[in-house]
Every structure is written in structure tokens, then in C-alpha cells.
Design a protein around this motif. Sequence first.
Motif, short mmCIF file in Angstrom:
data_model
loop_
_atom_site.label_atom_id
_atom_site.label_comp_id
_atom_site.label_asym_id
_atom_site.label_seq_id
_atom_site.Cartn_x
_atom_site.Cartn_y
_atom_site.Cartn_z
N TRP A 1 66.57 55.52 37.27
CA TRP A 1 66.71 55.94 35.88
C TRP A 1 66.34 54.82 34.92
O TRP A 1 65.73 55.07 33.88
CB TRP A 1 68.12 56.45 35.60
N GLU A 2 66.67 53.60 35.26
CA GLU A 2 66.28 52.46 34.42
C GLU A 2 64.75 52.33 34.36
O GLU A 2 64.18 52.11 33.30
CB GLU A 2 66.92 51.16 34.92
N ARG A 3 64.10 52.48 35.51
CA ARG A 3 62.63 52.43 35.53
C ARG A 3 62.04 53.61 34.76
O ARG A 3 61.05 53.46 34.03
CB ARG A 3 62.12 52.42 36.98
N TYR A 4 62.66 54.77 34.90
CA TYR A 4 62.18 55.97 34.22
C TYR A 4 62.32 55.83 32.70
O TYR A 4 61.42 56.22 31.95
CB TYR A 4 62.94 57.19 34.73
N LYS A 5 63.44 55.28 32.24
CA LYS A 5 63.63 55.05 30.79
C LYS A 5 62.56 54.10 30.26
O LYS A 5 62.02 54.32 29.18
CB LYS A 5 65.03 54.50 30.50
N ASN A 6 62.26 53.04 30.99
CA ASN A 6 61.22 52.11 30.60
C ASN A 6 59.88 52.82 30.52
O ASN A 6 59.12 52.63 29.56
CB ASN A 6 61.16 50.94 31.58
N PHE A 7 59.58 53.64 31.53
CA PHE A 7 58.35 54.42 31.53
C PHE A 7 58.29 55.32 30.29
O PHE A 7 57.27 55.35 29.59
CB PHE A 7 58.26 55.26 32.81
#
Length: 104
Positions: free
Chosen positions: A88-94
Amino acid sequence: MNRHILCAALAVLALPVMTSVASAGPIERACLSSGRDAANRSVCSCIQQVADMTLRGTDQRKAAVFFRDPDKAQDTFLSKRNADDAFWERYKNFGATAEAYCAG
């Protein structure tokens, strides 16, 4: 003879289109098939470029599901699994990067 030339010309013209569809990543394909008004080849391609810069292949495939089934995003967000939290952290950054890079 003319028929063969016409077929060859059509093949040459269709090749770039077929190649771009075949090389589209999971995010771009999901975006294009989402049925959203803003989903066009340019925007979806831009979002895929950002995905290529910010997400692993497995993350891209997982995120692509969100286009078809937004409830999966909610399930992932609410999950208590460490792997889902990290995703989710990577997805938010994306998402933030795609918004900044592709907004227009």
C-alpha cells in the motif's frame, strides 16, 4: 497481385498498433478497459510509465485488479498483513507520482 500489395500495406500499417497493444503493461491494459471517460491511450500509457518507474511487476498486476474491482483496493488497505501494508505504501507513492506526472 494488387490484393497481395494491399494485404502487405495493411499489415505494415497495423503492426505499430498491434505492437503497442501487445507491449502494454498490466496497468495500461486495465486502464484502457476500465470504461472510465478519462481513460484514453495517452493517459493510460503515462500511468503505465509511472508504474514501470515505481512498482514491481507483481505490484503492477495486483494494482491492475483495482481498476476492475475497487473493493480489492479497500480490502488491501484494511488488511492487517505486513506485505499488504508495504504494498500500500508503494501503491500510494505510485498514485501520487502518476497524478503529478500525468495530470494535464
